[in-house]
Write a protein that holds these residues in place. Structure first.
Motif: not given
Length: 344
Positions: A224-251
């Protein structure tokens, strides 16, 4: 005959409109007693084995700590130098003189070099496998990375001595020409058996660990995080920067610390490619230095009783450092648990 409609009383204040009281909930103790009473024999056996395994692990760790501490105290009591600051390792003297200053410096520096090289590459590979690579390609690449994690360290050491060291002369010469003025990358010639070589080899060894853990973390990012970012018009890199990397930072941090734990304790590979001495060199390219694990592996077979106690004392320091690194990783995991997939 006309039927009368039953009259409804207008005053209902006397009627009881309150909801019935909730049923009493069982307490924690009652639930535990009920669970124990309803547990099957197989569950009881499994519970006992699991609990016994955990207790046995704690006992083994405590026994190792007690053994190392006792033998280290014997060695440090006979040491004529300062165990923390002496730049010498001569346990055959009477009294012996030894210290861990060079070993601690070499262990930390080589591990930092390995982390600087390995972490960005491992995160980039993990992102490529999870968000860019086609599924048909990501499977074979992940399989090859898993194979790298299964290669014995002595094989890495032989590869480093026979392939890596002979081919680093050009890289060292380039670094000396353009960055030698810093002093860190000055090179006086000779075989490139230095801390930088050790760091490069350790980076290759810990790359599969960091990559595999980071890949699993990135896969568990809620869709849902990635789909929400894509729905707002984010590019693939922006999805990774705003949704993926913050979520997986601790990991990613935890994976890096697991890799750091292996880099700190690596033995045979370091001993194969390093030309050790007990001096701290400002340059990372000149031969010399040493690490805890390399010093133990190279000196243990010919050491006397006092020498072995001294090596055990240095092993105690490495043991404590490794425990601190793994403890820090566990603390980071405990701080943020959403990447475990429970909320995905």
């Amino acid at each position: 005959m006309r039927l009368r409609r039953p009259e409804i009383p207008m005053d209902i204040s006397t009627q009881n409109t309150e909801a019935p009281p909730p049923a009493p909930q069982p307490t924690t103790g009652e639930m535990k007693r009920a669970a124990r009473g309803a547990t099957r024999p197989g569950d009881r056996i499994f519970l006992g084995l699991s609990r016994g395994s955990g207790i046995l692990l704690l006992v083994i760790m405590a026994a190792i700590a007690v053994f190392l501490t006792y033998r280290a105290s014997l060695a440090i009591g006979k040491d004529h130098g300062n165990f923390l600051t002496t730049f010498e390792w001569n346990t055959n003297l009477n009294p012996p003189v030894f210290g861990i200053a060079v070993l601690a410096f070499g262990t930390v520096v080589s591990s930092i070099i390995a982390m600087i090289i390995a972490v960005p590459i491992a995160v980039a590979i993990a992102l490529f496998l999870t968000h860019y690579s086609p599924r048909r390609m990501s499977g074979p690449i992940a399989y090859v990375i898993d194979l790298l994690a299964a290669v014995p360290s002595i094989v890495y050491g032989l590869w480093g001595a026979l392939v890596l060291v002979p081919n680093l002369g050009g890289v060292f010469s380039w670094l000396n020409d353009y960055f030698g003025w810093t002093g860190i990358f000055s090179w006086e010639g000779g075989a490139p058996r230095s801390m930088l070589t050790v760091g490069i080899l350790l980076a290759i060894m810990i790359l599969p660990i960091i990559t595999n853990v980071s890949r699993e973390v990135f896969r568990q990012v809620p869709q849902m995080h990635e789909e929400a970012a894509l729905a707002l018009g984010a590019t693939r890199w922006e999805v990774i920067r705003m949704a993926v990397l913050p979520f997986g930072r601790s990991g990613v941090i935890s994976a890096s610390m697991l890799g750091l734990g292996r880099a700190l304790g690596e033995t045979m590979a370091v001993a194969t490619v390093l030309s050790p001495d007990f001096l701290i060199h400002a340059s990372l390219l000149n031969p010399g230095g040493g690490t805890f694990a390399q010093n133990i592996a190279s000196k243990f077979s010919e050491a006397t009783e006092d020498g072995r106690d001294a090596l055990i004392a240095s092993g105690l320091v490495l043991f404590v450092i490794t425990l601190l690194v793994n403890g820090a990783a566990r603390m980071i995991i405990a701080r943020r648990k959403e990447y475990s997939g429970a909320n995905a």
